[in-house]
Design an enzyme around this catalytic site. Structure first.
Site, mmCIF file in Angstrom:
data_model
loop_
_atom_site.group_PDB
_atom_site.id
_atom_site.type_symbol
_atom_site.label_atom_id
_atom_site.label_comp_id
_atom_site.label_asym_id
_atom_site.label_seq_id
_atom_site.Cartn_x
_atom_site.Cartn_y
_atom_site.Cartn_z
ATOM 1 N N ASP A 256 -17.178 47.789 -2.477
ATOM 2 C CA ASP A 256 -18.705 48.015 -1.928
ATOM 3 C C ASP A 256 -18.792 46.874 -0.873
ATOM 4 O OD1 ASP A 256 -21.582 48.000 -1.717
ATOM 5 O OD2 ASP A 256 -21.420 48.898 -3.670
ATOM 6 N N HIS A 279 -17.296 47.914 1.843
ATOM 7 C CA HIS A 279 -18.503 48.836 2.642
ATOM 8 C C HIS A 279 -18.970 48.070 3.847
ATOM 9 C CE1 HIS A 279 -19.595 51.422 -1.053
ATOM 10 N NE2 HIS A 279 -18.345 51.792 -0.521
#
Length: 428
Positions: A256, A279
């Site tokens: 993430d 991310h």
């Protein structure tokens, strides 16, 4: 010639008296050293009297030497069959209550534990040295809060070492994939002041690697946070409602956000972080909660991004309540194969309702590298509160996608100033 005994005795006494007088003159006379004067000797250490017993050790307290609290001395046992949470806390409690410099030591070895709270206030600043591996228990029912290990209400905390924090996430990620609630954070720092963490490795967290919440003056340096690219919701550093936070010289490869900075964060610096996979380096998500606090004064610079989904990103929920994010700088960032190098997404999670998060004074400076996406710059601001004061300076991105498409910028509801060369071309 015969010498009487009385004569001999008198001669001996005369010689002794002569010797004493001569020695006394030498002491009172001039010293042969520099200056010619005898210097009074400094007092030396007292010599223990024979039979008086050993000398007492130096006191350990404020200003004295550091006292070590090895967890092995508090019933902690290595190996996979012992939940050491209670004994970890016993070691911590002894160190925290000690009136002086204290260090809790986790030596080399593997130690298992379920949910553990290291709570202050402590009587003095405290250190935690981790040289071994601490592994999480994988029975989710044993976790009653959103963390595995937490440090709370401490003023002056140094967590360091070459050890590993292993959340054993692969044992529990399946529950998140099935839509379960948020899984436990590996390390949560909450309501602390003056915190330094350094040198540690976090692998495979159940949820986030590290969360910093409601804290002041926190520095993380030389940290390594590692999890598979497809691991669910495994943010690296997650910062919320905290002031004066620094993330420096660290590596984050996770599933993430490498760094996620959300509401209430003020004076945050992220420098020399290597991110990827992941991310991106993100402001947000913002607008998820009611009554969110101001986010301002964030600098993310001199970072490297490799094979990430996003690069320099700001994301706010559509349909949010009003809040503000301002004075944000992304600077000197090198990107390799980053899908969305520069992105503001104010419809995150809900594209049907406009976001009411006002974004002000954001700079993207010297952003360079490669992307497989034809839109190197994607700025989608709210139609209710358009972005203000955006600056793109010296943007040098190169398209490396397989399709032969024009390399472009997309911009909506934003006032943008351009400085220096721009690749892709500016929005018109």
């Amino acid at each position: 010639m015969t010498i009487s005994k009385n004569f001999v005795a008198c001669a001996i006494i005369f010689l002794c008296l002569t010797t004493l007088v001569t020695c006394d003159k030498k002491v009172k006379g001039k010293h042969p050293g520099k200056g010619g004067h005898h210097k009074k000797p400094l007092p030396g250490p007292k010599v223990p009297v024979k039979g008086a017993g050993p000398r007492k050790p130096l006191p350990v307290g404020p200003g004295g030497p550091e006292k070590i609290f090895n967890v092995l001395n508090f019933g902690v046992k290595p190996g996979p069959n012992t939940d050491n949470a209670v004994n970890f806390i016993k070691a911590w409690r002894a160190a925290c209550d000690f009136n002086g410099k204290a260090r809790v030591v986790f030596p080399k070895g593997e130690f298992y534990a379920t949910q553990t709270v290291f709570q202050g206030p402590c009587k003095a600043p405290i250190a935690v040295e981790i040289q071994g591996a601490i592994k999480a228990g994988s029975d989710i029912s044993s976790y009653t809060d959103d963390f595995w290990i937490s440090f709370e209400k401490i003023v002056g905390l140094n967590v360091f070492g070459a050890g590993t924090i292993d959340g054993q996430g692969p044992n529990v990620w399946k529950y998140k994939e099935k839509g379960g609630s948020m899984l436990p954070i590996s390390l949560k720092f909450m309501h602390n002041e003056h915190v330094l963490m350094s040198g540690l490795k976090s692998i495979n967290p159940m949820g986030f690697h590290i969360s910093i919440v409601n804290s002041v003056d926190v520095t993380a340096t030389n940290m390594h946070l590692i999890a598979p690219e497809d691991s669910p919701n495994t943010d690296g550093f997650h910062i919320s409602q905290s002031t004066n936070v620094k993330v420096l010289d660290s590596v984050v490869a996770t599933g993430d956000d490498c760094v996620g900075i959300i509401h209430g964060s003020i004076d945050v610096v992220v420098k020399r972080v290597i991110c990827g996979p992941g991310h991106g380096l993100s402001i947000g998500s913002l607008g998820k909660y009611d009554d969110e606090k101001l986010l301002q004064n964030v600098v993310i610079e001199n970072c490297t991004m490799q094979n990430t989904d996003n690069g320099a990103r700001i994301k706010t929920y559509g349909g949010s309540l009003p809040s503000v994010a301002q004075n944000i700088t992304f600077q000197n960032i090198k990107m390799t194969n980053v899908s969305n190098p520069i992105i503001i997404d104010q419809a995150y999670g809900n594209s049907k309702a406009p976001s009411k998060v006002q974004i002000n004074q954001v700079q993207f400076i010297n952003i360079r590298g490669t992307t497989p996406t034809e839109n190197g710059v994607d700025i989608q601001c709210s139609k209710v509160v358009p972005c203000k004061g955006l600056t793109l300076s010296k943007i040098n991105l190169k398209y490396i996608g397989q399709k032969k498409l024009p390399f472009t910028s997309l911009c909506t509801n934003a006032k943008i100033a351009y400085v220096g060369p721009q690749a892709p071309s500016p929005c018109r």
